[in-house]
Write an enzyme that holds these catalytic residues in place. Structure first.
Site, PDB file in Angstrom:
ATOM      1  N   LYS A 144       0.707  -1.136  -0.107  1.00 50.23           N
ATOM      2  CA  LYS A 144       0.260  -0.080   0.110  1.00 50.23           C
ATOM      3  C   LYS A 144       0.909   1.149   0.073  1.00 50.23           C
ATOM      4  CE  LYS A 144      -4.096  -1.789  -0.011  1.00 50.23           C
ATOM      5  NZ  LYS A 144      -3.972  -3.142  -0.383  1.00 50.23           N
TER       6      LYS A 144
HETATM    7  C1  PLP Z   1     -10.249  -2.373  -1.519  1.00 53.08           C
HETATM    8  C2  PLP Z   1      -9.472  -3.360  -0.424  1.00 53.08           C
HETATM    9  N1  PLP Z   1     -10.354  -3.292   0.822  1.00 53.08           N
HETATM   10  C3  PLP Z   1      -9.871  -3.992   1.810  1.00 53.08           C
HETATM   11  C4  PLP Z   1      -8.550  -4.289   1.711  1.00 53.08           C
HETATM   12  C5  PLP Z   1      -7.979  -5.335   2.878  1.00 53.08           C
HETATM   13  O1  PLP Z   1      -6.607  -4.750   3.536  1.00 53.08           O
HETATM   14  P1  PLP Z   1      -5.943  -5.635   4.551  1.00 53.08           P
HETATM   15  O2  PLP Z   1      -5.009  -6.368   3.822  1.00 53.08           O
HETATM   16  O3  PLP Z   1      -5.091  -4.364   5.335  1.00 53.08           O
HETATM   17  O4  PLP Z   1      -6.717  -6.308   5.587  1.00 53.08           O
HETATM   18  C6  PLP Z   1      -7.858  -4.361   0.658  1.00 53.08           C
HETATM   19  C7  PLP Z   1      -6.689  -5.103   0.311  1.00 53.08           C
HETATM   20  O5  PLP Z   1      -5.819  -5.127  -0.459  1.00 53.08           O
HETATM   21  C8  PLP Z   1      -8.265  -3.723  -0.515  1.00 53.08           C
HETATM   22  O6  PLP Z   1      -7.702  -3.624  -1.726  1.00 53.08           O
END
Ligand code: PLP
Length: 416
Positions: free
Chosen positions: A200
């Protein structure tokens, strides 16, 4: 590999970790405070100041953040939560974990949810609306807030891609006025959830943050992130802490650690510089792939009044002008030593969502059409200009090899 390809593979994404992050992590390891502690508090304070929010709660992922947000909004069995279908499965999975139904809705050609689709999906059972700022470009928040206010519904922003993005000059995650001042919930909330996953814009390896302007709701979310234990339970092993705590509800084990926060503190200081570089590279792509020059692709649609965080750079292929489909296109890029990816397989096309909730192919035509055409190109601050030019050359080379020269009269897929 083709003769003109670059000599080494360019990964689709890579984190940018500097000596400052490494030294701070080592400092945490040496200090003996390796779980949630003073560095988490510092990261929360710095992050709240960065986005201009009163409350920031560090957690171990964006998935956890959305789960906690929806729990704090009392989402449960029998409820419906509106979710765009063009998202990572996590956004819908957490709704399912709470026993509620993810009511999927379609997106537009800009990849963000269509406000009119959200408005049409509201029923008496709707408990919350989840938005995704796809790729780092904010949704149409003005319209979404009007829709939310009309129904007294809270908005949960999945800002996994959008740390550093802005809407009308304010950061995503800043304190917003409660939605609908005297709606039947006393003014519904707006909660923002960020991801600090490895690739990210800002990374802590795994991690996330929740921001929210409502103090009571924030207190509850903070509690939910650590077993439902009473305030400042994290201090119980410190000199200033106390062994005494109370469990006020059955919370989760979703807290961030000081090792993660050690990275986050320094990543946050570098974030604006990272985004500047991402934006510069995105601009290079936009110029290189301008439809006038390369009619086989469409560059991302940019909406006014927003600062894009450029987490993703997503090209839309005009596959009717190519002899290869999207999957072949990605394979051909790989043969040129360029990594690429797809964001996302729409949620309603996954077997679980079809079997559990009855979704079918054909339900959301725009998301499905996009899914057939989208390719995410490498875009990260660790790339050099030469890397960006290598991607440009490779995309052009693949297109040149696979251009469909059959005469045609139709033109674009439309810029809705
Ligand atoms: C649009 C979106 N929402 C939620 C997430 C979940 O994030 P995390 O991996 O920090 O739980 C991601 C992860 O890539 C994502 O792209």
């Amino acid at each position: 590999m083709k003769a003109n390809a670059r000599a080494t593979f360019l990964p689709f994404a890579m984190p940018s970790i500097g000596e400052e992050e490494i030294a701070e992590v080592v400092d945490s390891l040496r200090s003996g405070w390796i779980t949630a502690g003073p560095k988490v508090k510092r990261f929360e304070t710095d992050f709240a100041a960065y986005v201009d929010a009163a409350q920031a709660i560090a957690v171990n992922s964006c998935t956890a953040a959305i789960h906690i947000a929806l729990t704090a909004l009392d989402v449960g069995p029998g409820d419906e939560v509106i979710v765009p279908t063009l998202t990572f499965c996590a956004t819908a999975n957490v709704v399912t974990h709470l026993g509620a139904r993810p009511v999927l809705v379609d997106v537009g050609e800009d990849f963000n949810v269509r406000p009119e689709a959200v408005a049409a999906a509201v029923t008496g059972r709707t408990k919350a609306i989840v938005l995704v700022h796809y790729g780092g470009q904010p949704c149409d928040m003005d319209t979404m807030r009007v829709i939310a206010a009309r129904h007294g519904l809270p908005l949960v922003e999945d800002a996994a891609h959008a740390v550093g993005a802005e809407y009308r000059g304010r950061k995503i995650g800043c304190d917003a006025q409660p939605i609908g001042p005297t709606a039947n919930r006393g003014g519904a909330a707006q909660i923002t959830c960020f991801s600090f996953y490895a690739i990210k814009n800002l990374t802590t390896g795994e991690g996330g943050m929740i921001t929210c302007g409502d103090e009571q709701l924030a207190d509850r979310m903070r509690r939910l992130s650590l077993h439902g234990m009473s305030r400042d339970a994290w201090k119980r092993y410190a000199g200033s802490g106390s062994w005494l705590y109370e469990v006020l509800e059955a919370g989760y084990k979703d807290n961030m650690t000081d090792i993660q926060a050690a990275m986050g503190i320094h990543q946050l200081r570098k974030l604006d510089g990272f985004i500047e570089r991402r934006a510069r590279y995105a601009q290079m792509y936009n110029e290189a792939f301008d439809t006038q020059r390369v009619p086989e692709v469409e560059t991302p649609l940019l909406r006014p009044g927003r600062k894009h965080a450029w987490h993703l750079y997503v090209l839309r292929l005009r596959t009717e002008r190519l002899r290869s489909d999207r999957a072949q296109f990605i394979e051909q890029l790989r043969a040129q030593n360029i990594g690429a990816s797809v964001h996302f397989i729409p949620v309603h096309l996954h077997p679980f969502y079809q079997q559990r909730f009855g979704y079918r192919p054909g339900d959301f035509p725009c998301a499905e059409s996009l899914y057939e055409r989208i390719v995410s190109l490498p875009l990260y601050p660790g790339m050099t200009e030469q890397d960006v030019n290598d991607v440009i050359d490779s995309v052009r080379a693949v297109i040149a090899q696979h251009r469909d020269l059959t005469p045609r009269s139709t033109v674009t897929s439309g810029n809705l």
